[in-house]
Motif scaffolding. Structure first.
Motif, PDB file in Angstrom:
ATOM      1  N   GLU A 295     -33.233 -31.961   3.761  1.00 13.98           N
ATOM      2  CA  GLU A 295     -33.499 -33.394   4.263  1.00 13.98           C
ATOM      3  C   GLU A 295     -34.409 -34.215   3.112  1.00 13.98           C
ATOM      4  O   GLU A 295     -34.125 -35.335   3.025  1.00 13.98           O
ATOM      5  CB  GLU A 295     -34.533 -32.975   5.384  1.00 13.98           C
ATOM      6  N   GLY A 296     -35.172 -33.464   2.407  1.00 12.37           N
ATOM      7  CA  GLY A 296     -36.306 -34.494   1.525  1.00 12.37           C
ATOM      8  C   GLY A 296     -35.134 -34.632   0.391  1.00 12.37           C
ATOM      9  O   GLY A 296     -35.452 -35.963   0.005  1.00 12.37           O
ATOM     10  N   ALA A 297     -34.400 -33.817  -0.259  1.00 11.75           N
ATOM     11  CA  ALA A 297     -33.476 -34.342  -1.122  1.00 11.75           C
ATOM     12  C   ALA A 297     -32.316 -35.447  -0.742  1.00 11.75           C
ATOM     13  O   ALA A 297     -32.166 -36.302  -1.466  1.00 11.75           O
ATOM     14  CB  ALA A 297     -32.625 -33.031  -1.518  1.00 11.75           C
ATOM     15  N   HIS A 298     -32.233 -35.324   0.616  1.00  7.76           N
ATOM     16  CA  HIS A 298     -31.243 -36.514   0.994  1.00  7.76           C
ATOM     17  C   HIS A 298     -31.825 -37.926   1.028  1.00  7.76           C
ATOM     18  O   HIS A 298     -31.323 -38.814   0.598  1.00  7.76           O
ATOM     19  CB  HIS A 298     -30.717 -36.307   2.277  1.00  7.76           C
ATOM     20  N   LEU A 477     -47.542 -30.149  -1.149  1.00  5.44           N
ATOM     21  CA  LEU A 477     -46.532 -29.518  -1.289  1.00  5.44           C
ATOM     22  C   LEU A 477     -45.841 -28.944  -0.091  1.00  5.44           C
ATOM     23  O   LEU A 477     -46.483 -28.036   0.564  1.00  5.44           O
ATOM     24  CB  LEU A 477     -46.597 -28.527  -2.487  1.00  5.44           C
ATOM     25  N   THR A 478     -44.640 -29.401   0.331  1.00  5.89           N
ATOM     26  CA  THR A 478     -44.057 -29.036   1.699  1.00  5.89           C
ATOM     27  C   THR A 478     -42.383 -28.760   1.177  1.00  5.89           C
ATOM     28  O   THR A 478     -42.134 -29.537  -0.028  1.00  5.89           O
ATOM     29  CB  THR A 478     -43.895 -30.019   2.735  1.00  5.89           C
ATOM     30  N   PRO A 479     -41.542 -27.944   1.998  1.00  2.00           N
ATOM     31  CA  PRO A 479     -40.282 -28.109   1.604  1.00  2.00           C
ATOM     32  C   PRO A 479     -39.594 -29.369   1.453  1.00  2.00           C
ATOM     33  O   PRO A 479     -38.688 -29.359   0.585  1.00  2.00           O
ATOM     34  CB  PRO A 479     -39.755 -27.332   2.986  1.00  2.00           C
ATOM     35  N   LYS A 480     -39.973 -30.350   2.378  1.00  2.00           N
ATOM     36  CA  LYS A 480     -39.425 -31.590   2.002  1.00  2.00           C
ATOM     37  C   LYS A 480     -39.869 -32.446   0.878  1.00  2.00           C
ATOM     38  O   LYS A 480     -39.080 -32.847   0.127  1.00  2.00           O
ATOM     39  CB  LYS A 480     -39.723 -32.443   3.270  1.00  2.00           C
ATOM     40  N   SER A 481     -40.998 -32.322   0.738  1.00  2.00           N
ATOM     41  CA  SER A 481     -41.561 -33.042  -0.552  1.00  2.00           C
ATOM     42  C   SER A 481     -40.999 -32.381  -1.654  1.00  2.00           C
ATOM     43  O   SER A 481     -40.548 -33.011  -2.980  1.00  2.00           O
ATOM     44  CB  SER A 481     -43.050 -33.097  -0.965  1.00  2.00           C
ATOM     45  N   LEU A 482     -40.788 -30.952  -1.687  1.00  2.00           N
ATOM     46  CA  LEU A 482     -40.205 -30.319  -2.821  1.00  2.00           C
ATOM     47  C   LEU A 482     -38.803 -30.717  -3.303  1.00  2.00           C
ATOM     48  O   LEU A 482     -38.325 -30.937  -4.393  1.00  2.00           O
ATOM     49  CB  LEU A 482     -40.208 -28.682  -2.744  1.00  2.00           C
TER      50      LEU A 482
END
Ligand code: F6P
Length: 547
Positions: A295-298, A477-482
């Protein structure tokens, strides 16, 4: 449709940039900060939980304007459109480049050679989800009905670096499973990894897009034999799964078809952590967190695709990088995350960047007469400060450096977080401002250093400053921000490849050594001797005498 191609040096914008560079190359950034109180605000982008400050660079707004002219002239917009819509932009391998489709949860159709790839992606994601949930929950067990405790990812390059980096980066979010990575063909690596493992509770994932990679197959065979020395043949189906495009080869290896996770040739190895190659990530942090990463990458993809270039984070970072690489002749770029979790971030980016843009032939098939991909390196701060920062501060080389930091610590140890971030801010400020002779002398006088000693030592303590940095400050640092951070660096690589007019998505440069190693291997095990240069011949003979 193919990418357009143009020699960047032949554009009007490049000519203007040459003149502009000569005007500003000797200006100290300090002067610009003094003259323009709004510089830090102008040369900065706030986006979601990201604060990207690029004001501490040897650029002005005019530099950026000319760089935007450059990408307009070479039609970056058109290239971005082709990248996201599945055109065959990896022309030398006749492939689309669609890792972005893997994290796109909104599109219903993306065509590759007239075939919609979205249903395939969803099916693979469902497979990842069901499988990882069943392992994490303990529903799927090993051959003696014990729940899994350990996961071993066997792969190399893109089939190792991305997942290994993310698993470590997100270790705060991990579950009870211990995840290990075996990559090197050095047998000591695999031996060390399996040392403490129990075959009854260990799951092995063989990750190889091609399923022909020597290192991965050697390690997989070694591990299979080790496993079978303790477990029956029929246990293999509970303990070995594979991720590959090469279904036939995986089956030949003895892996059940139901244990194969599909991969596709429109995902480059070094951009594959978003695909089934990310299985070890799903297992380590749970599928939901993997989805947040996507989701973050998108979100970063959407920003890159739609934002005007003058507010576009990866475009700006790419253009600044080009200015240092091609005008200041900087050979390297350092990546310094102020987070121990991002220990492997620079290593991961080395492959992503250097395998992509380490090219010397342009898209016309002509030898290139300008600099392309930089050397990428780095280590986490503050450790890096005590290792190589001396050279960045006072050495003779210009090293543009990215500082990546997080506002909140994950474990909530505020005292140490403040110390970490004080260093983070201090370094970019010191690199910018330096320390003048006057300041050095004043400081030494305050310390009552005798005048004759002061005169001898002062010059060594001066820092000229004017050393460029980007600061990427992220809330947490979260899965989304990474996911966002990685995607931004991926797009930076894309933009630079477009400007340098290279094919960023092949990697023929790794082939020659592989081929030669194959030939030399037979020589090491037989009496056969092949013609070599004198040095290699002597080294091989010496090695054989040591065996
Ligand atoms: O080093 C070359 C390379 O082809 C990389 O691009 C790739 O990530 C790695 O080898 C591993 O390849 P595979 O996944 O096919 O084993």
């Amino acid at each position: 449709m193919a990418l357009k191609n143009a020699n960047p040096l032949e554009t009007t914008a490049w000519e203007k940039l040459v003149l502009h560079y000569n005007d500003i190359k000797d200006v100290h950034m300090k002067k610009w900060f003094e003259e323009d109180a709004s510089r830090a605000k102008t040369l900065c982008i706030k986006w979601e939980d990201f604060y990207v400050d690029f004001s501490k660079n040897r650029i002005t707004e005019d530099t950026l304007k000319l760089l935007y002219e450059l990408v307009d002239e070479i039609d970056l917009k058109d290239a971005i459109q082709k990248y996201f819509s599945g055109d065959i932009i990896n022309q030398t391998e006749q492939r689309a480049v669609l890792h972005t489709a893997l994290r796109d949860s909104t599109s219903e159709e993306i065509l590759v050679n007239n075939e919609n790839i979205i249903p395939k992606i969803r099916a693979a994601q469902n497979q990842l989800k069901a499988f990882s949930n069943s392992i994490v929950s303990g529903q799927k067990t090993g051959y003696t009905n014990k729940a899994f405790t350990d996961i071993v990812n066997i792969g190399i390059g893109g089939s190792d670096l991305g997942p290994a980096m993310v698993v470590e980066a997100l270790s705060y979010y991990k579950n009870h499973l211990n995840t290990h990575f075996v990559s090197n063909v050095d047998g000591d690596h695999v031996n060390e990894v399996i040392k403490g493992l129990n075959p009854e509770t260990t799951l092995f994932i063989i990750v190889s897009k091609t399923f022909t990679t020597q290192e991965t197959l050697s390690n997989a065979n070694f591990i299979r034999n080790w496993f079978l020395s303790q477990a029956p043949e029929e246990a293999v189906k509970n303990h070995f799964v594979a991720v590959s495009t090469n279904i036939e080869k995986v089956k030949e290896f003895g892996i059940d078809e139901t244990n194969i996770f599909p991969m596709w040739d429109w995902v480059g190895g070094r951009f594959s952590l978003w695909s089934t190659v990310g299985l070890s990530i799903c297992l380590s942090v749970g599928y939901e967190n993997f989805e947040h990463l996507l989701e973050g990458a998108h979100q970063a993809d959407t920003h890159f695709r739609n934002e005007d270039f003058n507010r576009n984070i990866p475009v700006i970072l790419a253009l600044i990088g080009i200015f240092y690489n091609n005008f200041f002749n900087a050979e390297t770029e350092a990546i310094i995350p102020y987070s121990q979790y991002l220990n492997q971030f620079a290593t991961y980016l080395q492959q992503a960047n250097m395998e992509s843009n380490g090219k010397g032939i342009d898209r016309n098939g002509v030898s290139i007469n300008y600099q392309t991909g930089p050397i990428i390196w780095g280590e986490p701060g503050t450790n890096a400060q005590h290792a190589f920062f001396q050279l960045i501060h006072q050495g003779t080389k210009l090293i543009p450096t990215d500082f990546i930091g997080f506002g909140k610590s994950l474990h909530g140890n505020q005292d140490q977080q403040d110390k970490l971030m004080a260093n983070f801010f201090a370094q970019t400020e010191a690199l910018l401002k330096g320390k003048s002779m006057e300041d050095v002398v004043n400081e030494l006088q305050e310390q009552n250093v005798r005048t004759e000693d002061l005169q001898k030592i002062a010059v060594f303590k001066v820092f000229e400053g004017n050393r460029p940095t980007n600061t990427i400050l992220i809330d947490k640092l979260t899965p989304k921000s990474l996911g966002k951070l990685i995607a931004f660096y991926e797009h930076k690589i894309f933009v630079q490849g477009i400007v340098w007019n290279v094919y960023s998505y092949d990697q023929f440069g790794v082939e020659l050594g592989k081929q030669l190693a194959g030939k030399i291997l037979s020589e090491l095990n037989e009496d056969a001797q092949m013609p070599h240069d004198g040095s290699t011949q002597n080294l091989i003979a010496r090695y054989k005498s040591l065996k």
